[in-house]
Design a protein around this motif. Structure first.
Motif: not given
Length: 257
Positions: A181-189, A201-203, A248-257
């Motif tokens: 989860n942290f890694y996704v935020k870390y790389l997003t920018r 995705i967090c099932p 369909m998610a072309s403007f979504m990044s750094g999200s945890d669903i």
């Protein structure tokens, strides 16, 4: 009909493709016309473009796998993982996080251009990651495989001292999912400037080959969690992650669903 998802002829790599959520992702991608490369420690019996037996806790195995993959990738699905019930803390983290971190930085990002998309399968068990960042920041920020493993060894030594007994691997599961989860935020920018998206995705509890392993350590109430009616099916987690990497998610990044 217009192809809103946009997977036709896109080159997709899926880890954990032999079973559970990874297999379900491959099946959906094939239906959508994607070119699918499947990685798993077990053989993959689907009509993918190419399947490669890969141990993602082993650097040499990852290197060999990516030597067989195209020089250009469109989408990456990091789904492979273990519950921690049958593995120790370090092995659990190596499979669930270190291997994915290495292949993402060494191979996936360099082979993607603008419009590329990365998505990982995390877990609801990793949602409480913000208060514990300092426990694993050095692992996430490590610049090489060797440094990542060295930092993980230090964390594993601390876990040994706490003596969690047969739940040591389970601690590794939560630890690895928090790191992801942290890694996704870390790389997003940084990826944003390259035009590459990244999400996770967090099932909740899902009926997979790991369910029986979880049941050996958790109570039925813990297994059921917030869902009081039933466990999810793998395809119900595959669909959101396919959406996350789609047009369909072309403007979504750094999200945890």
């Amino acid at each position: 009909m217009k192809d809103y998802l946009g997977y036709e002829k896109k080159i997709c790599v899926v880890t954990g493709a032999a079973s559970g959520m990874g297999r379900a992702v491959c099946e959906i991608l094939l239906d959508l016309g994607a070119v699918v490369y499947a990685l798993d420690v077990a053989p993959v019996d689907l009509s993918v473009t190419h399947s490669i037996v890969t141990n993602i806790s082993d650097k040499t195995s990852i290197d060999s796998a990516f030597a067989e993959l195209p020089g250009k990738l469109d989408c990456f699905f990091g789904i492979a993982g273990v519950s921690g019930v049958k593995t120790d803390f370090k092995t659990t983290c190596m499979i669930n996080f270190i291997g994915h971190k290495y292949m993402t930085e060494k191979y996936v990002i360099p082979r993607m251009s603008k419009g590329g998309a990365i998505a990982y399968m995390g877990s609801r068990g990793g949602k409480c990651w913000r208060p514990t960042i300092e426990e694993y920041r050095t692992i996430v920020e490590a610049s090489s495989w060797e440094d990542s493993v060295a930092q993980l060894d230090a964390a594993a030594a601390l876990v040994k001292k706490r003596n969690y007994g047969d739940k040591e691997g389970l601690r590794g599961y939560y630890y690895s999912k928090r790191m992801m989860n942290f890694y996704v935020k870390y790389l997003t920018r940084d990826l944003m400037y390259r035009g590459i998206r990244i999400n996770i995705i967090c099932p909740g509890t899902t009926q997979t080959q790991l369910t029986a392993e979880w049941a050996s350590l958790l109570t039925p109430e813990q297994m059921q969690g917030a869902n009081k009616f039933r466990l999810a099916e793998p395809v119900e987690m595959a669909m959101p992650i396919v959406f996350a990497n789609s047009n369909m998610a072309s403007f979504m990044s750094g999200s945890d669903i």
